[in-house]
Write a protein that holds these residues in place. Structure first.
Motif, PDB file in Angstrom:
ATOM      1  N   ALA A  95       0.835  -1.199   0.000  1.00 37.80           N
ATOM      2  CA  ALA A  95       0.000   0.000   0.000  1.00 37.80           C
ATOM      3  C   ALA A  95       0.871   1.251   0.000  1.00 37.80           C
ATOM      4  O   ALA A  95       0.564   2.237  -0.673  1.00 37.80           O
ATOM      5  N   ARG A  98       2.175   1.771  -3.418  1.00 35.89           N
ATOM      6  CA  ARG A  98       1.140   2.228  -4.356  1.00 35.89           C
ATOM      7  C   ARG A  98       0.897   3.726  -4.258  1.00 35.89           C
ATOM      8  O   ARG A  98       0.458   4.353  -5.220  1.00 35.89           O
ATOM      9  N   GLN A  99       1.152   4.291  -3.072  1.00 29.09           N
ATOM     10  CA  GLN A  99       0.973   5.737  -2.930  1.00 29.09           C
ATOM     11  C   GLN A  99       1.845   6.491  -3.927  1.00 29.09           C
ATOM     12  O   GLN A  99       1.520   7.605  -4.320  1.00 29.09           O
ATOM     13  N   PHE A 105      -8.292   5.772 -14.264  1.00 31.70           N
ATOM     14  CA  PHE A 105      -8.951   4.672 -14.978  1.00 31.70           C
ATOM     15  C   PHE A 105      -9.831   5.195 -16.104  1.00 31.70           C
ATOM     16  O   PHE A 105     -10.336   6.320 -16.047  1.00 31.70           O
ATOM     17  N   HIS A 109     -14.056   5.849 -11.832  1.00 29.66           N
ATOM     18  CA  HIS A 109     -14.143   5.237 -10.506  1.00 29.66           C
ATOM     19  C   HIS A 109     -14.032   6.239  -9.368  1.00 29.66           C
ATOM     20  O   HIS A 109     -13.361   5.992  -8.374  1.00 29.66           O
ATOM     21  N   PHE A 111     -15.532   8.038  -6.058  1.00 30.84           N
ATOM     22  CA  PHE A 111     -16.377   7.495  -4.995  1.00 30.84           C
ATOM     23  C   PHE A 111     -17.716   8.239  -5.031  1.00 30.84           C
ATOM     24  O   PHE A 111     -17.762   9.436  -4.751  1.00 30.84           O
ATOM     25  N   VAL A 127      -4.972   7.785   4.651  1.00 33.41           N
ATOM     26  CA  VAL A 127      -3.735   7.042   4.432  1.00 33.41           C
ATOM     27  C   VAL A 127      -2.519   7.806   4.965  1.00 33.41           C
ATOM     28  O   VAL A 127      -1.725   7.277   5.725  1.00 33.41           O
TER      29      VAL A 127
ATOM     30  N   GLY B 179     -14.103  -1.705  -9.508  1.00 32.37           N
ATOM     31  CA  GLY B 179     -13.414  -0.453  -9.795  1.00 32.37           C
ATOM     32  C   GLY B 179     -13.244   0.400  -8.552  1.00 32.37           C
ATOM     33  O   GLY B 179     -12.230   1.084  -8.394  1.00 32.37           O
ATOM     34  N   GLN B 180     -14.227   0.350  -7.655  1.00 30.57           N
ATOM     35  CA  GLN B 180     -14.136   1.138  -6.427  1.00 30.57           C
ATOM     36  C   GLN B 180     -12.996   0.636  -5.536  1.00 30.57           C
ATOM     37  O   GLN B 180     -12.225   1.438  -5.006  1.00 30.57           O
ATOM     38  N   GLU B 182     -10.421  -1.042  -6.557  1.00 32.66           N
ATOM     39  CA  GLU B 182      -9.152  -0.803  -7.247  1.00 32.66           C
ATOM     40  C   GLU B 182      -8.738   0.658  -7.141  1.00 32.66           C
ATOM     41  O   GLU B 182      -7.556   0.958  -6.955  1.00 32.66           O
ATOM     42  N   ALA B 183      -9.717   1.567  -7.245  1.00 28.12           N
ATOM     43  CA  ALA B 183      -9.395   2.991  -7.098  1.00 28.12           C
ATOM     44  C   ALA B 183      -8.834   3.238  -5.699  1.00 28.12           C
ATOM     45  O   ALA B 183      -7.830   3.928  -5.533  1.00 28.12           O
ATOM     46  N   ALA B 184      -9.477   2.642  -4.687  1.00 27.28           N
ATOM     47  CA  ALA B 184      -9.003   2.823  -3.313  1.00 27.28           C
ATOM     48  C   ALA B 184      -7.606   2.237  -3.146  1.00 27.28           C
ATOM     49  O   ALA B 184      -6.722   2.869  -2.571  1.00 27.28           O
ATOM     50  N   ALA B 185      -7.389   1.039  -3.696  1.00 23.40           N
ATOM     51  CA  ALA B 185      -6.079   0.395  -3.564  1.00 23.40           C
ATOM     52  C   ALA B 185      -5.003   1.230  -4.254  1.00 23.40           C
ATOM     53  O   ALA B 185      -3.901   1.392  -3.726  1.00 23.40           O
ATOM     54  N   SER B 186      -5.334   1.780  -5.428  1.00 21.25           N
ATOM     55  CA  SER B 186      -4.321   2.539  -6.164  1.00 21.25           C
ATOM     56  C   SER B 186      -3.950   3.825  -5.428  1.00 21.25           C
ATOM     57  O   SER B 186      -2.912   4.412  -5.703  1.00 21.25           O
ATOM     58  N   LEU B 187      -4.813   4.261  -4.498  1.00 21.87           N
ATOM     59  CA  LEU B 187      -4.483   5.448  -3.704  1.00 21.87           C
ATOM     60  C   LEU B 187      -3.674   5.073  -2.461  1.00 21.87           C
ATOM     61  O   LEU B 187      -3.353   5.932  -1.643  1.00 21.87           O
ATOM     62  N   GLY B 188      -3.407   3.778  -2.301  1.00 27.63           N
ATOM     63  CA  GLY B 188      -2.618   3.336  -1.146  1.00 27.63           C
ATOM     64  C   GLY B 188      -3.461   2.987   0.071  1.00 27.63           C
ATOM     65  O   GLY B 188      -2.940   2.834   1.168  1.00 27.63           O
ATOM     66  N   MET B 189      -4.800   2.852  -0.111  1.00 26.74           N
ATOM     67  CA  MET B 189      -5.639   2.475   1.031  1.00 26.74           C
ATOM     68  C   MET B 189      -5.516   0.976   1.274  1.00 26.74           C
ATOM     69  O   MET B 189      -5.414   0.192   0.333  1.00 26.74           O
ATOM     70  N   SER B 190      -5.541   0.582   2.549  1.00 24.93           N
ATOM     71  CA  SER B 190      -5.526  -0.838   2.874  1.00 24.93           C
ATOM     72  C   SER B 190      -6.913  -1.411   2.629  1.00 24.93           C
ATOM     73  O   SER B 190      -7.881  -0.680   2.436  1.00 24.93           O
TER      74      SER B 190
END
Ligand SMILES: Nc1ncnc2c1ncn2[C@@H]1O[C@H](COP(=O)(O)OP(=O)(O)OP(=O)(O)O)[C@@H](O)[C@H]1O
Ligand SMILES: [Mg+2]
Lengths: 263, 298
Positions: A95, A98-99, A105, A109, A111, A127, B179-180, B182-190
């Protein structure tokens, strides 16, 4: 000695070595190698199904590669090397890595239960534990940059596709990534909205943001890219400056593809 | 002489007649009138008695217990159900299996059987303690002290609800596009951060109508607790008519209260759904409205 670091004085920001990925029996990436220098824009073009998205998704490990290595700033992505063996990283360490890679996308996507501003401040607060005030201040700055100052309190479904994608770009930038990945950011947009998103990306490129962009917008690749990569059948067929790859392609497959796209 | 096209276009057509609609409507109105007559003018209904008991202290106390049971069983059931849903979707095979087994068991055993079983738990386990399995217990309590009609009722109702809520919440989580995440993961969220901040808030919005449904069903099914002699709305009325033999008017009192409460809950659900939907609904696939009560009825 743990990781083989290149010995030159500068390490490329991104180095992909012999990347492989299959889905079941289908080999989608076959020995893909690529280097992206800091501050450069790389555009990946190629026919549908050639593995462009898969390559991009392997970079931040939304897809786990079967072989090869990815180095970001000289450090392996997703795995650590100890005593000559590779170990999968803990989710927490992944994680953190990834930051450093923002991803935009095709389908935005955003929120949907959060306003544009809330979308942008979410990750910095949860985060990075940034103070809320500070996160809001930088988010407003980013909204100004993508030309959406007055849309801070709008929900995604109240925004046009182009506006949503610009918020998504701002959301990624809020984490101050070293590298921005774009997977066909304008393919889901009505033609008249493509320009506003490309303009924002062009501006980012001029500011020296390192970007890897999968796109079908050949004029964007020609104008903005430092490097164009043509993929077909899971391999990089050729790569180089846009003037070479797009104007004087060496391979027949590239020529065929370009002839189809341009017409 | 035939009219030409121009004349036809300007002539207003005679509306189609629907004689059968009229006949059907008239028949239904007649039946409804007969039914009202039966209700209002049937001396056995004893409307005076109904009025006298509608706000009777014993009835109102029972009503309070019914509401408390409904609220507690739903809150506990949803909380446990959410945990089960997350376990079911986790990568840990032990969590998955445990969650599956729980859902299998509590969906398979009728709630009435469970109520009686929990009430008689002391016959199976005389003392309940906390300690090491197969080792000694650090603290323990007499089961007969812990298990009252009320706690047995809460256990039976909430555990059954948890199994159905788990399936419902799982469907809700899966309805949120990948997609939601994946978007969260790509921002570094656990994964936990993504679940708590991104996925669950959206899933719960979709789940408001089925949760509302389950709450209304729970309200009605709390009447099962009369088997434990717990004075809820129904059992309070039963106790009164066993003394006064005014069976029908007291059942009407009970019926009126259940209708009032379920109507109020319906309005509440619509209000919450509306308040939360404005400008923020997620594009999501439809979630089947699972309701264990509906299955129980089938
Ligand atoms: N999760 C998956 N499971 C199975 N096959 C997949 C999966 N993802 C991609 N593929 C397959 O891998 C191949 C490459 O897909 P990919 O999405 O990388 O192509 P692409 O170059 O991005 O194409 P497009 O231009 O259409 O987006 C395709 O044949 C696709 O069907
Ligand atoms: Mg793609």
């Amino acid at each position: 000695m743990t990781q083989p670091r290149p010995t030159g004085k500068t390490v490329p920001l991104l180095r992909i070595v012999g990347l492989r990925k299959s889905f079941g029996p289908v080999e989608v990436l076959r020995d893909v190698s690529l280097v992206v220098e800091t501050g450069q824009v790389t555009c990946i073009v190629g026919p549908s199904g050639s593995g462009k998205s898969t390559l991009l998704r392997c970079l931040n490990r939304l897809e786990v590669p079967d072989g090869g290595a990815i180095y970001l700033d000289g450090l392996l992505v997703g795995v650590t090397e100890k005593n000559g063996r590779l170990y999968e990283m803990s989710p927490k360490a992944l994680a953190t890595q990834r930051q450093a890679m923002g991803m935009v996308f095709q389908g935005f996507h955003l929120f949907p239960h959060m306003t544009a501003l809330e979308n942008i401040i979410e990750a910095p607060i949860t985060v990075k534990k940034q103070p809320r005030e500070e996160a809001i201040r930088s988010a407003r700055e980013l909204l100004r940059k993508v030309g959406l100052t007055e849309k801070a309190d709008a929900y995604p479904q109240q925004l046009s596709g182009g506006q949503q994608q610009r918020v998504a770009i701002a959301r990624s930038l809020a984490m101050q990534p070293k590298l921005m990945l774009f997977d066909e950011p304008t393919s889901a947009l009505d033609p008249e909205l493509v320009g506003e998103v490309l303009a924002v990306m062009k501006q980012l490129a001029q500011e020296g943001t390192t970007m890897v962009v999968v796109t079908h917008e050949m004029s964007f690749a020609r104008d903005v890219a430092n490097q164009v990569v043509f993929m077909d059948g899971g391999v990089i067929v050729e790569s180089g400056p846009p003037a070479e790859v797009l104007s004087h392609p060496r391979h027949a497959r590239t020529r065929t593809f370009l002839a189809r796209v341009v017409s | 002489m035939a009219m030409d096209a121009h004349d036809v276009a300007v002539t207003k057509p005679i509306p189609l007649r629907h004689p059968w609609r009229w006949a059907g409507g008239a028949l239904l109105i007649g039946l409804a009138a007969a039914f009202v007559q039966l209700l209002v003018f049937n001396a056995n209904m004893q409307w005076g008695v109904v009025g006298a008991y509608l706000f009777d202290g014993e009835i109102l106390a029972g009503l309070g217990r019914t509401l408390l049971l409904t609220a507690l069983a739903m809150i506990i059931g949803l909380a446990v159900g959410m945990l089960l849903a997350v376990m079911r979707l986790s990568d840990n095979p032990v969590f998955q299996a445990a969650s599956w087994a729980w859902i299998w068991f509590f969906r398979g055993v009728p709630p009435l059987v469970q109520l009686i079983f929990w009430y008689n738990l002391a016959l199976l386990i005389p003392r309940i303690g906390i300690g090491i399995p197969f080792g000694r217990a650090f603290v323990s309590w007499d089961t007969n002290v812990l298990i009252t009609p009320f706690s047995a009722a809460i256990l039976g109702l909430s555990l059954t609800e948890s199994a159905y809520a788990a399936e419902m919440i799982r469907a809700g989580i899966k309805a949120i596009s990948t997609g939601q995440s994946e978007a969260a993961a790509s921002l570094g969220m656990s994964r936990i951060q993504a679940l708590r901040r991104i996925i669950l808030p959206q899933a719960l919005r979709i789940l408001i109508p089925p949760i509302g449904n389950d709450t209304i069903s729970m309200l009605k099914f709390t009447s099962l607790v009369s088997v434990l002699a717990l004075p809820d709305l129904l059992y309070s009325a039963q106790m009164i008519y066993s003394r006064t033999y005014q069976t029908i008017p007291l059942l009407i009192v009970v019926t009126i209260w259940y209708l009032v409460l379920s109507t109020a809950l319906t309005f509440m659900e619509h209000y919450i759904e509306h308040a939360m939907a404005v400008g923020r609904t997620a594009p999501a696939r439809l979630v089947p409205r699972t309701s264990w009560w509906r299955l129980a009825r089938a």
